[in-house]
Scaffold this active site. Structure first.
Site, PDB file in Angstrom:
ATOM      1  N   GLY A  31       0.615  -1.106  -0.075  1.00  0.00           N
ATOM      2  CA  GLY A  31      -0.484   0.150  -0.286  1.00  0.00           C
ATOM      3  C   GLY A  31       0.851   1.226  -0.095  1.00  0.00           C
ATOM      4  O   GLY A  31       2.196   0.835  -0.567  1.00  0.00           O
ATOM      5  N   TYR A 152     -15.596   4.113   7.890  1.00  0.00           N
ATOM      6  CA  TYR A 152     -13.767   4.463   8.225  1.00  0.00           C
ATOM      7  C   TYR A 152     -13.833   4.665   9.744  1.00  0.00           C
ATOM      8  O   TYR A 152     -12.312   4.468  10.416  1.00  0.00           O
ATOM      9  CB  TYR A 152     -12.986   4.943   6.946  1.00  0.00           C
TER      10      TYR A 152
END
Length: 325
Positions: A31, A152
């Site tokens: 990532g 989130y």
């Protein structure tokens, strides 16, 4: 005061500290943050990068088996599901459930294996959008979460609270670093799904190459964002490990704040784009101001080093290289 630029010289020209004996696992090593952590920290520690290709973070038994084989001194939880405002608005439960599962599985595996040292990452989206900035670590409010990133943000707040419980009840050593808007190499430069800076870079560089007469952007351009170069965060993580920063929650940011319009104009200038920038005020702005008070972490002896224009130039050059422009 002009900030010192990083000198990314080869490892043989750097002081090789005792920390090379430390073994650090980076979860999410493919990532944006994880890939930068893996390459940056490899000069000071023995780093093992794990990603979805070699570890399923939804499988708690597999996590335990892999970590048992590595026996790390530190686990850096940089894995998770992230996205821009458009992706978050339409997928709140997906972002909540995906991140919560990863956090629960990793924390449980480390607890079972007696791996006490974890660095957990959260975003400044965890803070309410209607309180006075700069945000402090004790401003968290489960009843007041930014609706543009609700799922989130909620998952990260739960992770922070879980870390606090583990630190207290199980004598774990979990440090949470709350980050501002990051930018830099290896980011997701998707025009629609990326975060604000990589998305803007992709739009302006593409418009320059294609000769488009205008670039259309969401919102009014008035919201302010704190921007931090990703390698500064990598340096903060190295600082946390080498200085054995006490467990707890820390805001870690540059302190540099710009409006979206200012960020867009600077990217436009560096990209040499000559067209018009059009803001669509019918689209949501998100939180109007997102700057954190990082004094708690700064007082330990760390500070951000990269000037925004210099970091942007490096990031834009990186994007042009990978996009073959």
């Amino acid at each position: 005061i002009r900030r010192r630029k990083y000198n990314f010289c080869s490892p043989k020209h750097r002081t090789r500290p005792y920390t090379l004996q430390m073994k650090v696992v980076v979860l999410g090593s493919h990532g944006f943050l994880g890939s930068n952590l893996t390459s940056f920290l490899n000069e000071d520690f023995e780093v093992v990068g794990l990603n979805r290709e070699n570890l399923d973070l939804n499988d708690d038994q597999e996590i335990k088996k892999v970590l048992m084989g590595i026996n790390p001194n530190y686990v850096l939880l940089a894995a998770g599901k992230v996205g821009g405002i458009g992706a978050n608005l339409n997928n709140n439960f997906l972002f909540f459930d995906s991140n919560l599962a990863i956090q629960r599985n990793v924390f449980n595996a480390c607890l079972d294996l007696d791996i006490k040292n974890i660095i957990f990452f959260a975003s400044n989206t965890i803070y309410p959008n209607n309180i006075e900035a700069p945000f402090k670590e004790n401003d968290l409010d489960l009843n007041n979460i930014d609706s543009s990133n609700y799922g989130y943000s909620l998952s990260k707040i739960v992770g922070i609270k879980a870390a606090e419980i583990l630190n207290s009840e199980k004598n774990m050593n979990i440090t949470t670093l709350v980050l501002s808007n990051l930018y830099g190499p290896n980011d997701n430069f998707d025009k629609d799904l990326g975060h604000v800076i990589p998305s803007l870079i992709a739009k302006f560089v593409s418009a320059k190459e294609l000769g488009d007469p205008e670039v259309n952007l969401w919102g009014t351009g008035k919201p302010k964002r704190e921007v931090t170069y990703v390698k500064d965060i990598c340096d903060a993580v190295r600082f946390s490990i080498t200085n054995k920063v006490p467990k707890g929650v820390y805001n870690v940011g540059s302190g540099d704040e710009y409006t979206i319009e200012q960020i867009a104009n600077l990217i436009k200038e560096i990209s040499l784009y000559k067209g018009e920038t059009v803001f669509d005020s019918s689209k949501p702005d998100g939180t109007m101001r997102k700057i954190m008070d990082s004094s708690k972490f700064n007082n330990l002896g760390w500070e951000s080093k990269t000037k925004f224009d210099e970091g942007l130039l490096e990031t834009i050059n990186y994007y042009k290289k990978i996009a073959s422009l």
